[in-house]
Design an enzyme around this catalytic site. Structure first.
Site, PDB file in Angstrom:
ATOM      1  N   GLN A  84       1.331  -6.672   5.355  1.00 27.89           N
ATOM      2  CA  GLN A  84       1.716  -6.322   4.001  1.00 27.89           C
ATOM      3  C   GLN A  84       3.074  -6.951   3.714  1.00 27.89           C
ATOM      4  OE1 GLN A  84       1.016  -2.142   3.146  1.00 27.89           O
ATOM      5  NE2 GLN A  84      -1.017  -2.177   4.072  1.00 27.89           N
TER       6      GLN A  84
ATOM      7  N   ASN B  44     -12.097  -0.764  -1.029  1.00 34.33           N
ATOM      8  CA  ASN B  44     -11.455  -1.352   0.154  1.00 34.33           C
ATOM      9  C   ASN B  44     -12.264  -1.037   1.408  1.00 34.33           C
ATOM     10  OD1 ASN B  44      -9.012  -2.418   1.709  1.00 34.33           O
ATOM     11  ND2 ASN B  44      -9.204  -0.354   2.569  1.00 34.33           N
ATOM     12  N   GLU B  45     -12.577  -2.062   2.183  1.00 35.25           N
ATOM     13  CA  GLU B  45     -13.219  -1.906   3.503  1.00 35.25           C
ATOM     14  C   GLU B  45     -14.300  -0.835   3.498  1.00 35.25           C
ATOM     15  OE1 GLU B  45     -10.197  -1.603   6.587  1.00 35.25           O
ATOM     16  OE2 GLU B  45      -9.667  -3.704   6.332  1.00 35.25           O
TER      17      GLU B  45
ATOM     18  N   TYR C 265      -6.918  -9.069  11.419  1.00 40.88           N
ATOM     19  CA  TYR C 265      -5.624  -8.868  12.080  1.00 40.88           C
ATOM     20  C   TYR C 265      -5.772  -9.304  13.528  1.00 40.88           C
ATOM     21  CZ  TYR C 265      -4.496  -5.867   8.088  1.00 40.88           C
ATOM     22  OH  TYR C 265      -4.260  -5.390   6.821  1.00 40.88           O
TER      23      TYR C 265
ATOM     24  N   GLU D 141       0.856  -1.197   0.000  1.00 45.31           N
ATOM     25  CA  GLU D 141       0.000   0.000   0.000  1.00 45.31           C
ATOM     26  C   GLU D 141       0.885   1.239   0.000  1.00 45.31           C
ATOM     27  OE1 GLU D 141      -2.887  -0.030   3.159  1.00 45.31           O
ATOM     28  OE2 GLU D 141      -3.641   1.970   2.657  1.00 45.31           O
TER      29      GLU D 141
ATOM     30  N   ASN E 166      -6.625   1.540   2.934  1.00 46.03           N
ATOM     31  CA  ASN E 166      -7.346   2.782   3.209  1.00 46.03           C
ATOM     32  C   ASN E 166      -6.897   3.912   2.282  1.00 46.03           C
ATOM     33  OD1 ASN E 166      -8.604   1.403   5.290  1.00 46.03           O
ATOM     34  ND2 ASN E 166      -7.220   2.160   6.869  1.00 46.03           N
TER      35      ASN E 166
ATOM     36  N   GLU F 219      -6.497  -9.332   3.184  1.00 46.36           N
ATOM     37  CA  GLU F 219      -5.659  -8.732   4.237  1.00 46.36           C
ATOM     38  C   GLU F 219      -5.707  -9.657   5.436  1.00 46.36           C
ATOM     39  OE1 GLU F 219      -6.060  -4.612   5.353  1.00 46.36           O
ATOM     40  OE2 GLU F 219      -6.622  -4.052   3.309  1.00 46.36           O
TER      41      GLU F 219
HETATM   42  O1  AHR Z   1      -3.110  -3.040   6.043  1.00 45.97           O
HETATM   43  C1  AHR Z   1      -3.303  -1.882   6.808  1.00 45.97           C
HETATM   44  C2  AHR Z   1      -4.728  -1.358   6.710  1.00 45.97           C
HETATM   45  O2  AHR Z   1      -5.591  -2.259   7.327  1.00 45.97           O
HETATM   46  C3  AHR Z   1      -5.312  -1.211   5.320  1.00 45.97           C
HETATM   47  O3  AHR Z   1      -4.987   0.003   4.747  1.00 45.97           O
HETATM   48  C4  AHR Z   1      -6.779  -1.297   5.565  1.00 45.97           C
HETATM   49  O4  AHR Z   1      -7.478  -1.823   4.481  1.00 45.97           O
HETATM   50  C5  AHR Z   1      -6.900  -2.150   6.816  1.00 45.97           C
HETATM   51  O5  AHR Z   1      -7.721  -1.560   7.764  1.00 45.97           O
END
Ligand code: AHR
Length: 500
Positions: A350, A173-174, A245, A28, A73, A293
């Site tokens: 990432q 995205n999201e 995450y 990103e 993001n 992700e």
């Molecule tokens: O990977 C970091 C961030 O996590 C990304 O930009 C977003 O899509 C997610 O919230």
């Protein structure tokens, strides 16, 4: 004491073909991922385009097949047109997502060049936050149309005669997250994604599209969001996305290592929702999952709050991973493999400097985080067919989970190469786990290597100047008369490789 587990592995117990794209990753425009990460023209190893060749070499070691780009993001405020054409004419922009300044020195063409250098495809994302159908269809035309139109000829004028042939695209995205620029309700997003998908496929019918699922399983709109989005997009997309995450915030290792059960449940739920919409629509089409992700992310969250806004390439999301993080990453990889029938894309988020397996120091060396190893092992040895691995293991209970097996394992069979690979984590904090595996259907297969990642200190890390967490291949796995036995050290990641 030694704990014991039994495992049954059979050629016929097929889960599904593993799509190599499950070993994808993500870059990103965030922190030092692009600038000072993959791109550092002043670095001694930089090539003619300013890309660090030492970073390229490590990405190649991981054999990453596909890389999601440019966000994240960041994507929801990005004008892709800012990142093409003469660099001197490109605008500097405020990136509202990460409160940084984006110089737009690297954009679509340069990133695709870099991806070609690391032998990866690009999983390109289109902005459905501040932009929409028009910008998205123009980007497909710019990237994939051969010639003879405004945007394809513009690409050619930038020196790219051949189309980039980007196959996989993310629709935003999201978009369920209130933190997202242009956050939408499921109906708003579902309608926009469907209409954008139609236009993008009218430009290039060969592309595959990923609709946004929830940002994580604990979002208040989770499940309803997926159902509503798929109501609108079902016939126009191939994938629905998942993000997650984890972190050991309470320093509760037993609970932390069980987080992959949450991931299993998340995957299972999204498959169920997709199949519910399939039934409702009487559709013959099956929607697959793009877990685009996933990772551990928590070490850097507090320190990031102190960063100065509007700088370029601030050190954001620079989690330094420890040994226990590597164990969970190993288990998360196995969660993906266990549903290889439906998870066809996944991106470790990432790749460089930002919650990443690869780290750089400006002007200096590149180094491997602890999580580099399970990711590399799975990517190198986890190709072929995922096998249903029947396990009978002792279990434990912890704060958020019950019946957590100490043995987490999955096997991968590569028929043409005649290899069988068993991945395993021993979650036990005190004891070795002895595994007895029935592999009678793999006659003539013997152990070639038993790789182990273990460490006395669960908080041990690697850094630019030391590597405390590195695998060895002194595991004791042996095969004899159709049975495989091995002792998995307490808290260890194991890769047992057999071949004929
Ligand atoms: O990977 C970091 C961030 O996590 C990304 O930009 C977003 O899509 C997610 O919230």
């Amino acid at each position: 004491m030694v704990q014991k587990a039994k495992v049954m592995i059979d050629k016929e117990f097929v889960i599904g073909e593993i799509d190599k794209r499950i070993y994808g990753s993500f870059i990103e425009h965030l922190g030092r991922a692009v600038y000072e990460g993959i791109y550092e023209p002043e670095h001694p190893s930089a090539d003619e385009q300013g890309f660090r060749t030492d970073v390229i070499e490590l990405v190649k070691e991981l054999n990453v097949p596909i890389i999601r780009y440019p966000g994240g993001n960041f994507l929801s405020g990005y004008n892709w047109e800012d990142g093409v054409g003469p660099v001197s004419e490109r605008p500097k922009r405020l990136d509202l997502a990460w409160r940084a300044t984006e110089p737009n020195v690297i954009g679509t063409n340069e990133f695709i060049d870099w991806a070609n250098k690391v032998n990866a495809e690009v999983n390109m994302a289109v902005n459905l936050g501040t932009r929409g159908i028009d910008a998205a269809r123009n980007l497909v035309e710019f990237c994939n149309h051969p010639s003879g139109s405004y945007w394809s000829d513009l690409r050619i004028s930038h020196g790219y005669k051949d189309p980039h042939k980007i196959k996989t695209w993310c629709l935003g995205n999201e978009m369920d997250g209130p933190w997202q620029i242009g956050h939408k309700t499921a109906t708003e997003y579902g309608r926009l994604a469907a209409e954008t998908a139609k236009a993008m496929k009218w430009v290039d019918p060969s592309i595959e599209l990923v609709a946004c699922g929830s940002s994580n399983r604990h979002m208040p709109t989770f499940a309803a969001w997926e159902a509503e989005v798929l109501e609108h997009t079902y016939e126009h997309v191939e994938f629905i996305s998942l993000h997650t995450y984890y972190g050991n915030r309470d320093n509760d290792l037993a609970n932390y290592l069980a987080q992959s059960l949450d991931m299993d449940q998340f995957i299972y739920s999204v498959i169920s929702i997709a199949d519910y919409i399939k039934a409702k629509k009487r559709s013959k089409k099956t929607i697959h999952l793009s877990f685009d992700e996933w990772n551990v992310w928590y070490h850097s969250r507090e320190s990031d709050k102190q960063l100065e806004p509007w700088t370029t390439a601030p050190p954001q999301l620079e989690d330094i991973y420890n040994f226990e993080d590597a164990l969970l990453v190993g288990s998360m990889l196995m969660s993906l493999l266990r549903r290889a029938d439906r998870v066809k894309i996944a991106c470790l988020a990432q790749l460089v400097n930002v919650i990443a397996p690869i780290m750089t120091k400006k002007g200096e060396e590149v180094w491997k985080q602890t999580i580099f190893y399970p990711y590399m092992h799975a990517s190198l040895y986890g190709r072929g067919t995922a096998l249903q691995t029947v396990v009978s293991s002792p279990k434990y209970d912890c704060r958020d989970f019950t019946d957590v097996p100490f043995l987490d394992t999955v096997t991968v069979y590569h028929e043409e190469e005649e290899t069988l690979t068993l991945f395993a984590v021993n979650r036990h904090q005190e004891e070795t786990l002895k595994i007895d595996c029935d592999i009678r259907s793999f006659e003539g297969y013997t152990v070639k290597e038993h790789i182990v990642l273990e460490n006395k200190d669960v908080k041990a890390t690697n850094q630019h100047n030391h590597s405390n967490v590195v695998p060895h291949n002194n595991g004791d796995a042996i095969s004899n008369g159709g049975y495989l036995t091995a002792n998995l050290p307490k808290l260890s990641w194991n890769v047992i490789r057999l071949s004929k």
